[in-house]
Write a protein that holds these residues in place. Structure first.
Motif, PDB file in Angstrom:
ATOM      1  N   LEU A 425     -21.860 -43.044  10.787  1.00 29.89           N
ATOM      2  CA  LEU A 425     -23.180 -43.543  10.394  1.00 29.89           C
ATOM      3  C   LEU A 425     -23.984 -44.028  11.590  1.00 29.89           C
ATOM      4  O   LEU A 425     -25.219 -44.006  11.563  1.00 29.89           O
ATOM      5  CB  LEU A 425     -23.035 -44.658   9.358  1.00 29.89           C
ATOM      6  N   ARG A 426     -23.302 -44.466  12.653  1.00 28.61           N
ATOM      7  CA  ARG A 426     -24.033 -44.833  13.872  1.00 28.61           C
ATOM      8  C   ARG A 426     -24.664 -43.593  14.514  1.00 28.61           C
ATOM      9  O   ARG A 426     -25.740 -43.672  15.089  1.00 28.61           O
ATOM     10  CB  ARG A 426     -23.091 -45.506  14.860  1.00 28.61           C
ATOM     11  N   TRP A 427     -23.985 -42.428  14.425  1.00 26.10           N
ATOM     12  CA  TRP A 427     -24.602 -41.186  14.933  1.00 26.10           C
ATOM     13  C   TRP A 427     -25.857 -40.887  14.150  1.00 26.10           C
ATOM     14  O   TRP A 427     -26.904 -40.588  14.714  1.00 26.10           O
ATOM     15  CB  TRP A 427     -23.668 -39.985  14.769  1.00 26.10           C
ATOM     16  N   LEU A 484     -15.475 -39.647  22.305  1.00 26.23           N
ATOM     17  CA  LEU A 484     -16.407 -40.280  21.368  1.00 26.23           C
ATOM     18  C   LEU A 484     -17.318 -41.281  22.074  1.00 26.23           C
ATOM     19  O   LEU A 484     -18.479 -41.455  21.696  1.00 26.23           O
ATOM     20  CB  LEU A 484     -15.621 -40.986  20.255  1.00 26.23           C
ATOM     21  N   VAL A 485     -16.795 -41.942  23.096  1.00 27.30           N
ATOM     22  CA  VAL A 485     -17.591 -42.937  23.819  1.00 27.30           C
ATOM     23  C   VAL A 485     -18.677 -42.268  24.665  1.00 27.30           C
ATOM     24  O   VAL A 485     -19.846 -42.672  24.645  1.00 27.30           O
ATOM     25  CB  VAL A 485     -16.689 -43.813  24.711  1.00 27.30           C
ATOM     26  N   PHE A 486     -18.293 -41.225  25.395  1.00 31.21           N
ATOM     27  CA  PHE A 486     -19.198 -40.668  26.398  1.00 31.21           C
ATOM     28  C   PHE A 486     -20.012 -39.461  25.920  1.00 31.21           C
ATOM     29  O   PHE A 486     -21.013 -39.119  26.542  1.00 31.21           O
ATOM     30  CB  PHE A 486     -18.389 -40.276  27.643  1.00 31.21           C
ATOM     31  N   VAL A 489     -23.944 -40.537  20.981  1.00 33.17           N
ATOM     32  CA  VAL A 489     -24.932 -41.604  21.150  1.00 33.17           C
ATOM     33  C   VAL A 489     -24.946 -42.446  19.877  1.00 33.17           C
ATOM     34  O   VAL A 489     -24.979 -41.912  18.772  1.00 33.17           O
ATOM     35  CB  VAL A 489     -26.334 -41.027  21.413  1.00 33.17           C
ATOM     36  N   TYR A 490     -24.925 -43.769  20.047  1.00 31.26           N
ATOM     37  CA  TYR A 490     -24.793 -44.657  18.896  1.00 31.26           C
ATOM     38  C   TYR A 490     -25.993 -45.594  18.804  1.00 31.26           C
ATOM     39  O   TYR A 490     -26.515 -46.074  19.818  1.00 31.26           O
ATOM     40  CB  TYR A 490     -23.513 -45.490  18.999  1.00 31.26           C
TER      41      TYR A 490
END
Length: 564
Positions: A425-427, A484-486, A489-490
């Motif tokens: 959901l942040r994506w 997932l971190v790099f 985008v969140y």
């Protein structure tokens, strides 16, 4: 020949069309509502009554989490981990706190309606996945409610038998259970207790909340009395050695006691009945869990300090410890606390089940009768009666305790998927609810990789495989997390925000799947078989009746300006 050819072509086209429709339905997700739709939904008569304040929500979470287990599991695990069981509860509590942070963010994001893990999955992923999560959760709830009802009946009979007039005069079929073979077991008291609790729940959320508050406060007071009474009997020499069987026993103990904290997620299912859900739900979820952590650790310190860990009893270790110190009145309090604990756990469990059925009834994936809300009592009476009926049948006729080893599958599945929902959901927030297919596919693959690595690490740990292989799976999971971190985008979440996204949710997924690997092998079989059954039910009924775009049942996301 031509007729046969045309028939074959028509059959092939029909099969292709059915398959296409199935996947088209299965992969659709629930859209979010606008502010105008939110206002319309709040004024609808279809909603539940907002009666629960922050204290009610905290007590709801405590009521669901602390049952009779606090008086038993603390001692049974201490027999293996020694005084280090305190660290076991701390580790398990820390893991549950991370899970609770994920639940808190999503509960704050969708404060308007019921649904919990099912709702979050429907919005973040798709319809079929949400239906599968519901199925796994519901089997846990149904069997769990029946099992708790039987335990409550058993405790009540044990208390009655303290009086000479009842000693050895109560037939087994009344409360203890009269076994008929390996499957059937007749119990009269458990269904009666379920009928009473179902009746209370049907009266409305205010009435059931009052009962829960009274019983929960009672058991918390008893636990505090137990801790303080035991503190004066502690011999600090019993805490040495602190970890007699090494760190592995402590870590194994953490995987066992993890399930003692389960229940805080029940607060998320009360979203539509909370007065100020966006503010109060995160407080209720995290606050109730922290209270449970403190109480469990207090009991652990007391029980391991009163009696050497290797002398603790197996069936009622805490009660036996106080009896050995001449404090029999505390043992009686423990029995009363166990009854109060089981009552609230059962009450909240039945409450949560009815709200989940309500959510699916609204979405059309179950018959519309489950979506009906009583116009005066503002409670889903049809759903409530149904879950009570299922529990009554199971507890009254079946030896459900033999099914206990296939439980917890739904809990771990739900926790893992909820953690993944936070990331997904942040994506969608960052890209205006739309993510490029390749980016989304890559992100989902990384989440699945973390889950599989957690399960693989659990299997390697369970079967004492080489430590090198466990390091390898952890490295792979770390690589997926780094991707997932790099590579994603969140956005900032509206309302309460889980820190450390996506790393903390990934830790949740990894550890939950690690625990999944520690379950009985029959639990894995149950997961596969039930998933297949649920796919069949969805194919026959759900895909044709579900309507994720229904105007009356849109899931509401908290607007960013209100969150601040």
């Amino acid at each position: 020949m031509r007729i046969a050819s045309r028939f074959s072509s028509s059959s092939s086209s029909s099969s292709s069309s059915s398959w296409s429709r199935f996947w088209s339905s299965a992969l659709r997700s629930k859209r979010l509502a606008t502010a105008a739709e939110k206002a319309s939904r709040d004024s609808s008569e279809l909603g539940l009554s907002r009666r629960l304040g922050v204290i009610d929500l905290v007590l709801l979470g405590i009521g669901a989490s602390i049952g009779a287990g606090i008086f038993v599991v603390t001692g049974t695990v201490a027999r293996d981990a020694g005084p280090g069981v305190t660290i076991s509860f701390m580790l398990a509590g820390a893991s549950c706190v991370i899970n609770a942070l994920c639940y808190a963010e999503l509960a704050s994001r969708f404060p308007a309606v019921v649904g919990g893990a099912y709702l979050y999955t429907y919005t973040a992923f798709n319809e079929l996945t949400a239906f599968l999560v519901f199925g796994q959760l519901m089997l846990d709830y149904h069997i769990g409610a029946a099992s708790i009802a039987r335990s409550l009946a058993n405790y009540l009979i044990n208390i009655l038998e303290l009086f000479p007039v009842f000693k050895d005069n109560i037939p087994n079929w009344i409360g203890h259970g009269e076994n008929i073979g390996d499957v059937l077991s007749i119990n009269i008291l458990a269904p009666i207790l379920l009928m009473l609790l179902t009746l209370i729940l049907c009266q409305g959320v205010h009435e059931s909340s009052v009962v829960n508050c009274i019983m929960t406060v009672t058991k918390v007071i008893i636990v505090i009395i137990v801790i303080f009474a035991g503190a004066f009997e502690v011999d600090v020499s019993n805490w040495s050695p602190f970890a007699p069987n090494g760190l592995k026993a402590i870590f194994t103990g953490a995987t066992v006691v993890f399930f003692a904290y389960v229940g805080f997620d029940a607060v998320a299912n009360s979203a539509e009945e909370s007065k100020r859900p966006q503010r109060d739900l995160p407080i209720g979820i995290i606050g109730s869990l922290l209270v449970c952590v403190v109480l469990y650790i207090g009991v652990c310190l007391v029980i391991t300090g009163m009696v050497p860990y290797n002398l603790l009893g197996e069936d009622a270790p805490l009660a036996e410890a106080f009896t050995s110190k001449g404090l029999k009145f505390v043992s009686v309090l423990i029995s009363i606390g166990a009854v109060a604990g089981l009552t609230t756990t059962l009450l909240v469990g039945l409450y949560v089940q009815s709200r989940l059925y309500l959510g699916l009834g609204r979405d059309g994936m179950l018959p519309s009768i489950f979506a009906r809300v009583h116009s005066k009592r503002h409670t889903p009476i049809h759903s409530q009666v149904w879950v009570g009926f299922v529990a009554i049948v199971l507890s009254g006729l079946l030896n459900v305790h033999v099914l206990s080893h296939i439980l917890s599958v739904g809990t771990l599945t739900g926790y893992s998927v909820v953690s993944a929902c936070v990331v997904v959901l942040r994506w969608k927030d960052k890209t205006g609810t739309q993510v490029s297919s390749s980016a989304e596919r890559e992100g989902v693959i990384c989440l699945i990789a973390v889950a599989l690595c957690g399960f693989a690490t659990g299997l390697l740990y369970r079967y004492d495989a080489s430590f090198i292989f466990m390091i390898l799976t952890i490295v792979i999971a770390s690589g997926a997390s780094a991707a997932l971190v790099f590579r994603q985008v969140y956005a900032d979440a509206p309302g309460f925000s889980c820190p450390g996204v996506p790393l903390l949710p990934n830790i949740c997924i990894f550890f939950n799947m690690f625990l999944f690997a520690q379950l009985h092998q029959e639990a894995w079989v149950r997961f596969v078989i039930l998933s297949i059954i649920m796919v069949g039910v969805y194919a026959i009924y759900g895909q044709y009746h579900a309507n994720p775009s229904a105007e009356d049942h849109i899931y509401i996301e908290a607007p960013l300006e209100e969150a601040r």
